[in-house]
Scaffold this motif. Structure first.
Motif, PDB file in Angstrom:
ATOM      1  N   ILE A 151       3.663  -4.899   6.519  1.00 40.22           N
ATOM      2  CA  ILE A 151       3.197  -3.512   6.614  1.00 40.22           C
ATOM      3  C   ILE A 151       1.764  -3.429   6.069  1.00 40.22           C
ATOM      4  O   ILE A 151       1.488  -2.852   5.026  1.00 40.22           O
ATOM      5  N   ASP A 153       0.528  -8.930  -1.795  1.00 40.25           N
ATOM      6  CA  ASP A 153      -0.701  -8.237  -1.395  1.00 40.25           C
ATOM      7  C   ASP A 153      -1.895  -9.139  -1.679  1.00 40.25           C
ATOM      8  O   ASP A 153      -1.871  -9.926  -2.629  1.00 40.25           O
ATOM      9  N   THR A 165       2.115  -0.296  12.768  1.00 38.25           N
ATOM     10  CA  THR A 165       2.060   0.174  14.156  1.00 38.25           C
ATOM     11  C   THR A 165       1.231  -0.795  15.005  1.00 38.25           C
ATOM     12  O   THR A 165       0.110  -1.149  14.637  1.00 38.25           O
ATOM     13  N   HIS A 190      -5.202   7.313   9.614  1.00 34.97           N
ATOM     14  CA  HIS A 190      -5.214   6.097  10.439  1.00 34.97           C
ATOM     15  C   HIS A 190      -4.085   6.080  11.466  1.00 34.97           C
ATOM     16  O   HIS A 190      -3.714   5.035  11.979  1.00 34.97           O
ATOM     17  N   GLY A 227       0.815  -1.213   0.000  1.00 41.11           N
ATOM     18  CA  GLY A 227       0.000   0.000   0.000  1.00 41.11           C
ATOM     19  C   GLY A 227       0.848   1.261   0.000  1.00 41.11           C
ATOM     20  O   GLY A 227       1.970   1.281  -0.513  1.00 41.11           O
ATOM     21  N   LYS A 228       0.292   2.299   0.619  1.00 35.61           N
ATOM     22  CA  LYS A 228       0.925   3.620   0.598  1.00 35.61           C
ATOM     23  C   LYS A 228       2.301   3.609   1.253  1.00 35.61           C
ATOM     24  O   LYS A 228       3.134   4.454   0.951  1.00 35.61           O
ATOM     25  N   ILE A 229       2.537   2.680   2.143  1.00 37.16           N
ATOM     26  CA  ILE A 229       3.840   2.620   2.807  1.00 37.16           C
ATOM     27  C   ILE A 229       4.685   1.465   2.257  1.00 37.16           C
ATOM     28  O   ILE A 229       5.887   1.616   1.996  1.00 37.16           O
TER      29      ILE A 229
HETATM   30  N1  LIG Z   1      -0.087   5.794   5.618  1.00 33.96           N
HETATM   31  C1  LIG Z   1       0.679   6.419   6.487  1.00 33.96           C
HETATM   32  O1  LIG Z   1       0.792   7.640   6.448  1.00 33.96           O
HETATM   33  C2  LIG Z   1       1.480   5.629   7.529  1.00 33.96           C
HETATM   34  C3  LIG Z   1       2.530   6.273   8.175  1.00 33.96           C
HETATM   35  C4  LIG Z   1       3.290   5.556   9.088  1.00 33.96           C
HETATM   36  C5  LIG Z   1       2.990   4.226   9.344  1.00 33.96           C
HETATM   37  N2  LIG Z   1       1.962   3.618   8.694  1.00 33.96           N
HETATM   38  C6  LIG Z   1       1.708   2.194   8.995  1.00 33.96           C
HETATM   39  O2  LIG Z   1       1.553   1.478   7.788  1.00 33.96           O
HETATM   40  C7  LIG Z   1       0.405   0.642   7.869  1.00 33.96           C
HETATM   41  C8  LIG Z   1      -0.124   0.437   6.487  1.00 33.96           C
HETATM   42  O3  LIG Z   1      -0.556   1.694   6.000  1.00 33.96           O
HETATM   43  P1  LIG Z   1      -0.780   1.979   4.472  1.00 33.96           P
HETATM   44  O4  LIG Z   1      -1.098   3.424   4.381  1.00 33.96           O
HETATM   45  O5  LIG Z   1       0.341   1.433   3.642  1.00 33.96           O
HETATM   46  O6  LIG Z   1      -2.092   1.108   4.205  1.00 33.96           O
HETATM   47  P2  LIG Z   1      -2.760   0.814   2.797  1.00 33.96           P
HETATM   48  O7  LIG Z   1      -4.180   0.534   3.078  1.00 33.96           O
HETATM   49  O8  LIG Z   1      -2.395   1.861   1.802  1.00 33.96           O
HETATM   50  O9  LIG Z   1      -2.041  -0.543   2.324  1.00 33.96           O
HETATM   51  C9  LIG Z   1      -2.112  -1.740   2.984  1.00 33.96           C
HETATM   52  C10 LIG Z   1      -2.032  -2.865   1.976  1.00 33.96           C
HETATM   53  O10 LIG Z   1      -1.992  -4.101   2.707  1.00 33.96           O
HETATM   54  C11 LIG Z   1      -2.741  -5.052   1.961  1.00 33.96           C
HETATM   55  N3  LIG Z   1      -3.118  -6.169   2.846  1.00 33.96           N
HETATM   56  C12 LIG Z   1      -4.091  -6.228   3.789  1.00 33.96           C
HETATM   57  N4  LIG Z   1      -4.091  -7.428   4.388  1.00 33.96           N
HETATM   58  C13 LIG Z   1      -3.102  -8.155   3.824  1.00 33.96           C
HETATM   59  C14 LIG Z   1      -2.605  -9.475   4.015  1.00 33.96           C
HETATM   60  N5  LIG Z   1      -3.127 -10.285   4.926  1.00 33.96           N
HETATM   61  N6  LIG Z   1      -1.581  -9.885   3.244  1.00 33.96           N
HETATM   62  C15 LIG Z   1      -1.042  -9.079   2.301  1.00 33.96           C
HETATM   63  N7  LIG Z   1      -1.465  -7.814   2.073  1.00 33.96           N
HETATM   64  C16 LIG Z   1      -2.475  -7.351   2.830  1.00 33.96           C
HETATM   65  C17 LIG Z   1      -3.915  -4.264   1.424  1.00 33.96           C
HETATM   66  O11 LIG Z   1      -4.524  -4.917   0.336  1.00 33.96           O
HETATM   67  C18 LIG Z   1      -3.232  -2.938   1.043  1.00 33.96           C
HETATM   68  O12 LIG Z   1      -2.786  -2.936  -0.304  1.00 33.96           O
HETATM   69  C19 LIG Z   1      -0.531   1.415   8.812  1.00 33.96           C
HETATM   70  O13 LIG Z   1      -1.473   0.581   9.456  1.00 33.96           O
HETATM   71  C20 LIG Z   1       0.447   1.987   9.788  1.00 33.96           C
HETATM   72  O14 LIG Z   1       0.704   1.027  10.779  1.00 33.96           O
HETATM   73  C21 LIG Z   1       1.216   4.286   7.790  1.00 33.96           C
END
Ligand SMILES: NC(=O)c1ccc[n+]([C@@H]2O[C@H](COP(=O)([O-])OP(=O)(O)OC[C@H]3O[C@@H](n4cnc5c(N)ncnc54)[C@H](O)[C@@H]3O)[C@@H](O)[C@H]2O)c1
Length: 427
Positions: free
Chosen positions: A83, A30, A121, A261, A9-11
């Motif tokens: 992540i 993913d 987190t 989030h 995802g975004k991270i």
């Molecule tokens: N977005 C931010 O600004 C940010 C900043 C710091 C930390 N984080 C941490 O990163 C985590 C993820 O955030 P994000 O923004 O990347 O989320 P996101 O929703 O953009 O991406 C998460 C990805 O994980 C995939 N996923 C879900 N369950 C799965 C599984 N069982 N196996 C494989 N893939 C799976 C989803 O399909 C999605 O593509 C957050 O919960 C947080 O802990 C996020």
């Protein structure tokens, strides 16, 4: 060295890009088939600069591919980074479903000597007490045969690659061997001087929760100071800027709400953790309530300015929880839509990152800035870069009487000159 990143995802995707730039081979895992297909075609599905070229080059050189088969990917990798999302449910309790599912898929693939890293987190103690036993059970290995650590992700969307290189990587393992092995891996990625090994996974988990809660609490304080300033005829931002010349002061700015989030979620992880220790954390909970009340506060100011909101047409500028992201988790816009609809207002939303169809799903009417509908008031919710050149005259001509600057982004004199009442936060 091959690395599996679970959650693209975004991270996760920017982390993949950083590893690819440092010469690692990456398999992106993913559960979302659409994401996997796009990535394998070299298409980036998130808004983040600097990723696409790295991805395309890596695909060409066979250094990257994406898959839905996490277990098979992990079998071929030395390192697995998890992540995936972890947020709270309606009762403000952590929902572990994604992190549990990812852990089981990873466990089924890990080999002796593997490094498993959680960057999602987590509440304090989750790595050791919940996930480590799950990894052991589903891998058939025991803890010393593989390493496990928590390493918080501290980046800010929109500048992730830059942040990944700028902020030291904090690492805390479930044992000393894990801390050393996983710190060693990150030193290869970020450089030896850029890794902080802390005593254990609990310390690493706590750093992220404490940091986000600190921020949320200080925003709540700024919001209360802003209300005080308004009643006292003070411009809070001016006062904060002047006082912040003292190195002991770090006054933040007020706003219409805190979304995303992270800040609206992680204080609850800490509150839950504390409850289990027989401790009641009061300040984080009060801060959450104050920050969640800011949208209602802003609407009460709007009501004072233009009268009852029933049948009023209100335009929200921004659906996303903050500027230049496409993410609506816990967004202030959602609170505003609900409260405005309850008050009988008609809600329009403009957000350059969302299609009309996407906006309509949030119970709002999509609005174009090129062809504005008739409106009575506008609220700046997220200060997207496209709003820097917002045509205030056009807003006025659409009928706007009042403009709520929820992000303290506009010069009040300019808004008033365009013929609208300016409603700021702390002004
Ligand atoms: N977005 C931010 O600004 C940010 C900043 C710091 C930390 N984080 C941490 O990163 C985590 C993820 O955030 P994000 O923004 O990347 O989320 P996101 O929703 O953009 O991406 C998460 C990805 O994980 C995939 N996923 C879900 N369950 C799965 C599984 N069982 N196996 C494989 N893939 C799976 C989803 O399909 C999605 O593509 C957050 O919960 C947080 O802990 C996020």
């Amino acid at each position: 060295m091959k690395v599996a990143i679970v959650g693209m995802g975004k991270i996760g995707l920017p982390i993949a890009a950083q590893l690819l730039r440092r010469g690692f081979e990456v398999i992106g895992c993913d559960v979302n088939k659409g994401v996997v297909r796009q990535l394998n075609e070299g298409k980036v599905h998130i808004i983040e600069p600097g990723i696409e070229n790295v991805l395309k080059n890596a695909i060409k050189k066979n250094k990257f591919h994406a898959t839905t088969e996490t277990t098979s990917a992990v079998k071929n990798c030395k390192v697995a980074i998890i992540i995936v999302p972890l947020i709270v449910n309606k009762n403000k309790k952590p929902d572990f479903s994604a992190v549990d599912a990812a852990t089981i898929s990873v466990a089924r693939g890990i080999q002796k000597g593997a490094l498993v890293i959680y960057e999602t987190t987590l509440p304090v103690g989750t790595t050791r007490n919940r996930l480590l036993p799950m990894l052991a059970k589903h891998s058939g290995l025991s803890a010393p045969q593989f390493s496990v650590a928590f390493s918080p992700e501290r980046v800010y969307s929109g500048r992730i690659l830059q942040d990944l290189r700028a902020y030291p990587k904090i690492v805390g393992g479930v044992d000393k061997k894990s801390t050393n092995a996983i710190s060693g891996f990150y030193k290869k990625v970020f450089g030896a001087g850029n890794v902080i090994a802390v005593k254990n996974s609990e310390t690493a988990e706590f750093t992220k929760l404490a940091g986000m809660t600190y921020r949320d609490v200080n925003i709540a304080l700024a919001n209360e100071f802003a209300k005080f300033a308004e009643l006292s005829g003070i411009d809070y931002a001016e006062a904060a800027k002047a006082e912040n010349t003292n190195p002991f002061s770090h006054l933040l700015l007020p706003g219409i709400g805190v979304g995303g989030h992270c800040a609206p979620v992680y204080p609850y992880f800490l509150i839950e953790n504390a409850k289990k220790l027989g401790l009641s954390l009061k300040i984080p909970k009060i801060a959450r309530d104050i920050n969640d009340s800011m949208s209602g506060y802003a609407l009460s100011k709007l009501k004072s300015a233009i009268g009852a909101l029933k049948n009023k047409k209100v335009l929200l500028l921004g659906l996303a929880y903050r500027e230049d992201v496409k993410e609506t988790a816990f967004a202030t816009s959602l609170l505003l839509i609900e409260q405005l609809r309850r008050a009988g207002a008609k809600v329009y939303v403009n957000d350059p990152y969302y299609t009309n169809g996407e906006i309509a799903k949030f119970n709002a009417i999509p609005a174009s800035l090129d062809k504005l509908p008739e409106i009575d008031a506008a609220i700046l919710v997220s200060f997207h870069r496209q709003y820097k050149k917002l045509n205030l005259k056009a807003l006025k001509n659409a009928g706007t009487l009042a403009f709520i600057d929820g992000r303290n982004a506009f010069d009040s004199a300019k808004v008033e000159k365009a013929g609208m009442k300016y409603i700021g936060m702390g002004k």
